[in-house]
Write a protein that holds these residues in place. Structure first.
Motif, mmCIF file in Angstrom:
data_model
loop_
_atom_site.group_PDB
_atom_site.id
_atom_site.type_symbol
_atom_site.label_atom_id
_atom_site.label_comp_id
_atom_site.label_asym_id
_atom_site.label_seq_id
_atom_site.Cartn_x
_atom_site.Cartn_y
_atom_site.Cartn_z
ATOM 1 N N MET A 1 -3.017 13.310 3.738
ATOM 2 C CA MET A 1 -2.305 12.193 3.577
ATOM 3 C C MET A 1 -2.709 11.183 4.049
ATOM 4 O O MET A 1 -2.744 9.964 3.681
ATOM 5 N N ASN B 1 -4.137 7.353 3.000
ATOM 6 C CA ASN B 1 -3.723 6.170 3.197
ATOM 7 C C ASN B 1 -4.328 5.197 3.996
ATOM 8 O O ASN B 1 -4.485 4.056 3.849
ATOM 9 N N THR C 1 -4.598 4.647 -4.707
ATOM 10 C CA THR C 1 -5.062 5.183 -3.748
ATOM 11 C C THR C 1 -6.272 6.139 -3.899
ATOM 12 O O THR C 1 -7.133 6.153 -2.785
ATOM 13 N N SER D 1 3.658 8.332 -0.176
ATOM 14 C CA SER D 1 2.261 8.489 0.644
ATOM 15 C C SER D 1 2.632 9.169 2.112
ATOM 16 O O SER D 1 1.624 9.534 2.958
ATOM 17 N N THR E 1 0.084 16.582 -4.757
ATOM 18 C CA THR E 1 -0.466 15.488 -4.038
ATOM 19 C C THR E 1 -1.574 15.912 -3.177
ATOM 20 O O THR E 1 -2.750 15.479 -3.370
ATOM 21 N N TRP F 1 -5.633 14.810 -3.921
ATOM 22 C CA TRP F 1 -6.582 14.159 -2.588
ATOM 23 C C TRP F 1 -7.768 14.731 -2.451
ATOM 24 O O TRP F 1 -8.596 14.187 -2.360
#
Length: 530
Positions: free
Chosen positions: A80, A84, A174, A327, A342, A346
């Motif tokens: 995460m 970011n 993202t 996020s 999520t 990613w």
């Protein structure tokens, strides 16, 4: 490009023009291959096929799924925060003075129009996933099929708002930041510094000459295997989904034979495309692809204009409002959703960076850093917002109002969700046929672009590999997909998919180093733009 066998100086500088990787290349049977990367990659692929022939596919799937889930759970906060950081890095780079630097040099001109360039990066970066998940993901998040963001109650007004916004989040700006960093760095080092168009070049400003040895070989081999297996998994599972759609729409009963036929057809067209190269093949198919995408999007939106007018602006507002919260990994209790959606997404984005990054870099000469980052982040995100607002919004409305087969029975078969949505709309047969064609074209554009990427890496980073080599890799992709379907069906392909996701962890470290390398490289040319 200079392919001399002289070593580059460990000191990175503006004069960097030569690289040593060429000395490990051999030319034989019409191939131009980098011996360690090509040989070891081919051996690992062969070993995997043999293992799948003798090992129970279900056991392989269970083992790799456990490994994947362990990594995603143990490194959830890491993934995460890293994602970011990549997003913030792209924004800061875009608005900084370094944004003036041009890929290919100060006087370089774009080789492709903005429309064609956008079509190619969209086709390579998203492929057929949007066709299925454009309706399936919002529907799943709304109905609590496998967790909801922030533990929203399924079918509630809160879940309805979050379903569309969260889909934007998973497929939007993202994730594209990851592709942007890798592609920008690869393009800059290839076109401005004459380094190979290969993943090892991302590490040169930090590790110097060591990237021409075992370190670079390991990185490139991992990139080849990850790219090939990622495409094979997508092609095989996509063939199954396409057959499900064809059977549902036309009332046929095709199974393995039809799946083989689809793979053979996709592979044949992909071979034709890679032989023709970027201009005559990949670019042409990508342009055709975007015409189908826009046409289908406009038609479906026109048939559901009231829903779209409501969902699109509301979805954008919810996306912006929840962006920071989605996020943030701190204090989250929605772990089922977080790990199953999520974090998985990613990891999937990161694992595909070698493929998409190299391909976008290959077609991006002549753009400034600022133009490049803005386009790679914003253009696909805008398409995603429109696509999910239309298709996802319609699916959620059907569920909320109990309309059609999807609304009455809920989410049952992800591969057929799109066709369930069409059943409750006018012109359902036309929409279904166009969608099946678009799905198949997406497969072709993914296959041909991935083949060009693997060609480049296994040729030591050369921009144009010999035609026999292009045909070899495009053929191998289809052959492996067919073998895995024959041996273990979806079990073998899903095991392969989990294996690809596992590669996200080492690639994430490479991307962190890439950010440092890119700043070093761009700073070396900053004085040219004062």
């Amino acid at each position: 490009m200079n392919t001399s066998t002289d070593k580059v100086s460990s000191k990175y500088s503006i004069e960097t023009t030569d690289y040593q990787v060429g000395q490990d290349n051999i030319q034989r049977w019409g191939f131009d291959i980098h011996k360690p990367v090509f040989g070891i990659s081919a051996l690992l692929i062969l070993i995997f096929i043999i293992v799948m022939l003798v090992v129970d596919p279900q056991s392989a799937k269970t083992t790799l799924n456990n490994m994947r889930n362990g990594i995603l759970e143990q490194f959830d906060s890491y993934f995460m925060w890293t994602m970011n950081m990549f997003f913030v890095f792209c924004v800061l780079l875009m608005v900084s003075p370094l944004g003036k630097i041009r890929i290919g040099g100060k006087d370089a001109k774009p080789e492709h129009s903005t429309i064609s360039w956008s079509a190619m990066l969209f086709a390579a970066g998203l492929a057929s996933g949007v066709m299925f998940f454009g309706v399936a993901e919002p529907a799943a998040l709304y109905t609590d099929w496998y967790g909801t963001p922030f533990n929203a109650v399924g079918y509630s007004p809160e879940a309805k708002q979050l379903a569309i916004a969260t889909s934007f989040f998973h497929w939007g700006i993202t994730g594209w930041s990851v592709y942007g960093i890798a592609a920008l760095a690869l393009a800059f080092f290839a076109y401005n510094k004459n380094l190979p168009l290969s993943i090892r070049s991302l590490l040169f400003p930090i590790f110097g000459d060591r990237v021409w040895g075992w370190l670079g070989n390991v990185v490139d081999i991992l990139a080849v295997v990850s790219t090939l297996f990622g495409l094979v998994a997508s092609l095989g599972l996509g063939a199954q989904q396409a057959v499900s759609g064809i059977n549902y729409v036309f009332g046929t009963h095709g199974e393995l034979g039809m799946q083989f036929a689809i793979i053979a057809g996709v592979t044949s067209v992909a071979i034709f495309s890679v032989v023709r190269g970027i201009e005559g093949g990949v670019k042409l198919l990508s342009n055709i692809n975007i015409v189908f995408v826009v046409g289908l999007l406009i038609l479906v939106a026109a048939l559901n204009i009231e829903t779209v007018i409501h969902v699109l602006p509301q979805g954008v507002m919810d996306y912006v409002k929840n962006f920071v919260a989605l996020s943030n990994p701190i204090g989250r209790t929605d772990t089922t959703f977080l790990h199953g959606w999520t974090i998985f997404y990613w990891a999937w984005w990161i694992s595909f960076t070698p493929f998409v990054g190299i391909f976008i870099a290959r077609v991006s000469k002549g753009r400034t850093v600022r133009q490049f980052i803005f386009s790679v982040l914003v253009i696909p995100t805008c398409v995603i917002i429109c696509w999910f607002s239309v298709f996802g919004g319609i699916a959620v409305e059907q569920l909320a109002n109990k309309v059609g087969q999807l609304g009455m029975n809920g989410l049952q078969d992800i591969s057929l969700t799109l066709f369930y949505v069409y059943d409750a709309m006018p012109m359902s047969m036309l929409l279904s046929v166009v969608s099946i064609v678009l799905i198949l074209v997406f497969f072709v554009t993914s296959s041909d672009s991935a083949s060009l990427v693997i060609d480049s890496i296994t040729a030591g980073g050369k921009l144009d590999a010999p035609v026999p080599q292009r045909i070899f890799w495009a053929t191998i992709e289809g052959v492996i997909a067919a073998i895995l379907l024959w041996v273990g069906g979806s079990q073998a392909l899903e095991a392969l998919q989990s294996g690809v996701v596992i590669t996200a962890l080492p690639f994430s470290f490479i991307l962190v180093f890439t950010c440092v390398s890119l700043i070093k490289g761009l700073n070396s040319e900053r004085h040219l733009y004062r």
